[in-house]
Design a protein around this motif. Structure first.
Motif, PDB file in Angstrom:
ATOM      1  N   THR A   1     -32.062  50.587  21.752  1.00 49.06           N
ATOM      2  CA  THR A   1     -30.892  49.954  21.612  1.00 49.06           C
ATOM      3  C   THR A   1     -29.953  49.579  22.528  1.00 49.06           C
ATOM      4  O   THR A   1     -29.129  49.328  22.769  1.00 49.06           O
ATOM      5  CB  THR A   1     -30.264  50.209  19.712  1.00 49.06           C
ATOM      6  N   ARG A   2     -30.662  51.264  22.828  1.00 47.53           N
ATOM      7  CA  ARG A   2     -29.500  51.245  24.447  1.00 47.53           C
ATOM      8  C   ARG A   2     -30.563  50.800  25.582  1.00 47.53           C
ATOM      9  O   ARG A   2     -29.406  50.512  26.478  1.00 47.53           O
ATOM     10  CB  ARG A   2     -29.408  52.629  24.683  1.00 47.53           C
TER      11      ARG A   2
ATOM     12  N   HIS B   1     -33.070  54.646  21.702  1.00 37.43           N
ATOM     13  CA  HIS B   1     -32.827  54.909  22.763  1.00 37.43           C
ATOM     14  C   HIS B   1     -33.278  53.829  23.426  1.00 37.43           C
ATOM     15  O   HIS B   1     -32.760  52.298  23.921  1.00 37.43           O
ATOM     16  CB  HIS B   1     -34.628  55.369  23.680  1.00 37.43           C
TER      17      HIS B   1
ATOM     18  N   ARG C   1     -29.976  44.538  24.148  1.00 40.23           N
ATOM     19  CA  ARG C   1     -28.775  44.386  23.626  1.00 40.23           C
ATOM     20  C   ARG C   1     -28.519  42.956  24.496  1.00 40.23           C
ATOM     21  O   ARG C   1     -27.231  42.397  24.018  1.00 40.23           O
ATOM     22  CB  ARG C   1     -28.186  44.965  24.550  1.00 40.23           C
TER      23      ARG C   1
END
Length: 125
Positions: free
Chosen positions: A110-111, A108, A116
């Motif tokens: 990393t999204r 979760h 990012r």
């Protein structure tokens, strides 16, 4: 009235393990007491013995989910606590259930945009 002093009551649950994480029931020939008190000021107090009971109580407290999510967010993003990271942590703790795995939480994070994209030094986003 005497003031109560707290000495890492949660940590007592881990007394059944030595510094290397090996299970133990005695130290220096004396039995280990792994009992403690999980206390959220003004709201709840739960006694426990050992890490299993501590965990069983802890998963019922929203405060624990928020704290865990914030720590996981800090480490995943490599930052201190920032206002924008708090939003990520709150989303994690709100979406998580007792069946949510650590892997799901990390995925979760990393999204998220915060994971990012990084700010350039002195830059704004």
């Amino acid at each position: 009235r005497a003031e109560l002093t707290s000495i890492d009551g949660i940590g007592f649950g881990f007394e059944g393990f030595d510094g290397a994480g090996r299970a133990r029931s005695v130290e220096a020939g004396r039995p280990i007491d792994a009992s403690g008190l999980l206390f959220v000021p003004g709201r709840v107090s739960m006694s426990f013995h050992g890490v299993r009971e501590l965990a069983e109580h802890a998963v019922t407290l929203p405060d624990v989910a928020v704290c865990y999510s914030m720590q996981l967010t800090r480490f995943s993003l490599g930052t201190g606590e920032r206002a924008r990271d708090t939003k990520v942590a709150q989303a994690l703790s709100g979406d998580a259930t007792t069946d949510t795995s650590i892997t799901d939480l990390v995925l979760h994070i990393t999204r998220t945009r915060a994971f990012r994209e990084r700010l350039a030094k002195g830059g704004a986003q």
